[in-house]
Write a protein that holds these residues in place. Structure first.
Motif, PDB file in Angstrom:
ATOM      1  N   THR A  10     -40.522   5.037   4.024  1.00  0.00           N
ATOM      2  CA  THR A  10     -39.766   6.285   4.053  1.00  0.00           C
ATOM      3  C   THR A  10     -38.855   6.330   5.265  1.00  0.00           C
ATOM      4  O   THR A  10     -39.315   6.111   6.399  1.00  0.00           O
ATOM      5  N   GLN A  11     -37.586   6.607   5.044  1.00  0.00           N
ATOM      6  CA  GLN A  11     -36.619   6.681   6.131  1.00  0.00           C
ATOM      7  C   GLN A  11     -36.036   8.092   6.214  1.00  0.00           C
ATOM      8  O   GLN A  11     -35.738   8.701   5.192  1.00  0.00           O
ATOM      9  N   ASN A  69     -45.447 -16.237   4.270  1.00  0.00           N
ATOM     10  CA  ASN A  69     -44.332 -15.760   3.471  1.00  0.00           C
ATOM     11  C   ASN A  69     -44.763 -14.672   2.503  1.00  0.00           C
ATOM     12  O   ASN A  69     -45.634 -14.878   1.670  1.00  0.00           O
ATOM     13  N   SER A  70     -44.139 -13.525   2.635  1.00  0.00           N
ATOM     14  CA  SER A  70     -44.364 -12.428   1.701  1.00  0.00           C
ATOM     15  C   SER A  70     -43.099 -11.588   1.692  1.00  0.00           C
ATOM     16  O   SER A  70     -42.363 -11.561   2.673  1.00  0.00           O
ATOM     17  N   PRO A  71     -42.810 -10.915   0.581  1.00  0.00           N
ATOM     18  CA  PRO A  71     -41.547 -10.198   0.491  1.00  0.00           C
ATOM     19  C   PRO A  71     -41.512  -8.965   1.380  1.00  0.00           C
ATOM     20  O   PRO A  71     -42.525  -8.335   1.650  1.00  0.00           O
ATOM     21  N   LEU A  72     -40.324  -8.626   1.830  1.00  0.00           N
ATOM     22  CA  LEU A  72     -40.093  -7.374   2.532  1.00  0.00           C
ATOM     23  C   LEU A  72     -39.977  -6.239   1.512  1.00  0.00           C
ATOM     24  O   LEU A  72     -39.402  -6.419   0.442  1.00  0.00           O
ATOM     25  N   HIS A  73     -40.511  -5.085   1.901  1.00  0.00           N
ATOM     26  CA  HIS A  73     -40.375  -3.869   1.092  1.00  0.00           C
ATOM     27  C   HIS A  73     -39.451  -2.929   1.858  1.00  0.00           C
ATOM     28  O   HIS A  73     -39.718  -2.632   3.028  1.00  0.00           O
ATOM     29  N   PHE A  74     -38.409  -2.459   1.209  1.00  0.00           N
ATOM     30  CA  PHE A  74     -37.376  -1.684   1.879  1.00  0.00           C
ATOM     31  C   PHE A  74     -37.470  -0.194   1.566  1.00  0.00           C
ATOM     32  O   PHE A  74     -37.902   0.211   0.477  1.00  0.00           O
ATOM     33  N   GLY A  75     -37.002   0.612   2.546  1.00  0.00           N
ATOM     34  CA  GLY A  75     -36.757   2.021   2.288  1.00  0.00           C
ATOM     35  C   GLY A  75     -35.407   2.192   1.616  1.00  0.00           C
ATOM     36  O   GLY A  75     -34.707   1.207   1.331  1.00  0.00           O
ATOM     37  N   ASN A  76     -35.020   3.454   1.373  1.00  0.00           N
ATOM     38  CA  ASN A  76     -33.763   3.720   0.682  1.00  0.00           C
ATOM     39  C   ASN A  76     -32.578   3.917   1.619  1.00  0.00           C
ATOM     40  O   ASN A  76     -31.479   4.239   1.168  1.00  0.00           O
ATOM     41  N   GLY A  77     -32.769   3.735   2.898  1.00  0.00           N
ATOM     42  CA  GLY A  77     -31.647   3.672   3.815  1.00  0.00           C
ATOM     43  C   GLY A  77     -31.244   4.990   4.455  1.00  0.00           C
ATOM     44  O   GLY A  77     -31.532   6.076   3.950  1.00  0.00           O
ATOM     45  N   THR A  78     -30.567   4.852   5.600  1.00  0.00           N
ATOM     46  CA  THR A  78     -29.904   5.968   6.284  1.00  0.00           C
ATOM     47  C   THR A  78     -28.431   5.612   6.366  1.00  0.00           C
ATOM     48  O   THR A  78     -28.076   4.558   6.901  1.00  0.00           O
ATOM     49  N   ARG A  79     -27.601   6.500   5.823  1.00  0.00           N
ATOM     50  CA  ARG A  79     -26.165   6.256   5.829  1.00  0.00           C
ATOM     51  C   ARG A  79     -25.560   6.962   7.031  1.00  0.00           C
ATOM     52  O   ARG A  79     -25.529   8.187   7.083  1.00  0.00           O
ATOM     53  N   LEU A  80     -25.096   6.174   7.993  1.00  0.00           N
ATOM     54  CA  LEU A  80     -24.615   6.700   9.263  1.00  0.00           C
ATOM     55  C   LEU A  80     -23.115   6.505   9.377  1.00  0.00           C
ATOM     56  O   LEU A  80     -22.602   5.404   9.163  1.00  0.00           O
ATOM     57  N   THR A  81     -22.423   7.593   9.728  1.00  0.00           N
ATOM     58  CA  THR A  81     -20.994   7.531  10.013  1.00  0.00           C
ATOM     59  C   THR A  81     -20.763   7.992  11.437  1.00  0.00           C
ATOM     60  O   THR A  81     -21.243   9.056  11.836  1.00  0.00           O
ATOM     61  N   VAL A  82     -20.036   7.170  12.209  1.00  0.00           N
ATOM     62  CA  VAL A  82     -19.697   7.520  13.591  1.00  0.00           C
ATOM     63  C   VAL A  82     -18.191   7.712  13.675  1.00  0.00           C
ATOM     64  O   VAL A  82     -17.420   6.798  13.365  1.00  0.00           O
TER      65      VAL A  82
END
Lengths: 115, 114
Positions: free
Chosen positions: B5-6, B100-113
């Motif tokens: 969770t992100q 070796n095992s796969p990475l599990h990803f969150g759904n991201g943070t979209r950042l604009t500067v």
């Protein structure tokens, strides 16, 4: 330097046909490879992986082929469905030594399924 | 079982502002990672934490700091944001960096500067 790349940036496939997405890698020491699917606005989702001591691995509707001789990886999707439309990434473990694990990602191929 | 969770999902910063991106996983994973994703560049590793109490630089660490708060949480801090840090940031985790095992990803943070 070492890199992971893709032969085709975009691929359009008719619904029901099989899809083949290709990936070239250049690090001959890489021992683990993964395919990810990324839908718009979401994070990469694990599809299937393969270790370097194998040349083929099958999952549900997907098959990964590894050709170490030419350093080539492919993802085959059987009976492609509209829900398969996404960007597909290959990744290799470019870390070295015990306890070192770093994935290097390709830039992605966009798969579009035509209904 | 939420996975990774992100927070936040979106953020707009002015140049020079600071912020912390939060990441938590509920899979009891030992290793956690921060990546950034830019068009045409693929995913690039910023920092990672092989286990609780350790952190290491990845490919593009400049301008960032991280904290492995506990086994579940791994935060990424931008002390003085720059337009070049406009990107989508992904947190990921895996059971162990020793095999070796796969990475599990969150759904991201979209950042604009700006």
């Amino acid at each position: 330097g070492e890199s992971v790349g893709l032969h085709l940036p975009t691929l359009s496939v008719q619904e029901g046909d099989n899809s083949i997405i290709n990936c070239a890698y250049s690090n001959s020491a890489s021992d683990y490879f993964i395919w990810y699917k990324q839908e718009s606005g979401k994070g990469p989702q694990f599809i299937i992986d393969i270790r370097s001591n194998m040349d083929k691995r099958q999952g549900q509707r997907v098959t990964v082929l590894l050709n170490k001789t030419v350093k080539h990886l492919s993802l085959q999707i059987a009976a492609t469905q509209p829900g398969d439309s996404a960007v597909y990434f290959c990744a290799e473990n470019s870390g070295s030594g015990a306890g070192s694990y770093q994935l290097t990602f390709g830039k992605g191929t966009k798969l579009s399924v035509i209904p | 079982n939420a996975g990774v969770t992100q927070t936040p999902k979106f953020q707009v910063l002015k140049t020079g502002q600071s912020m912390t991106l939060q990441c938590a996983q509920d899979m009891n994973h030992n290793s956690m990672y921060w990546y950034r994703q830019d068009p045409g560049m693929g995913l690039r590793l910023i920092y990672y934490s092989a286990s609780e109490g350790t952190t290491d630089k990845g490919e593009v660490p400049n301008g960032y700091n991280v904290s492995r708060l506990n086994k579940r949480e791994f935060s990424l801090r931008l002390e003085s944001a720059a337009p070049s840090q406009t990107s989508v940031y992904f947190c990921a985790s895996t059971g162990s960096s020793s095999y070796n095992s796969p990475l599990h990803f969150g759904n991201g943070t979209r950042l604009t500067v700006t």
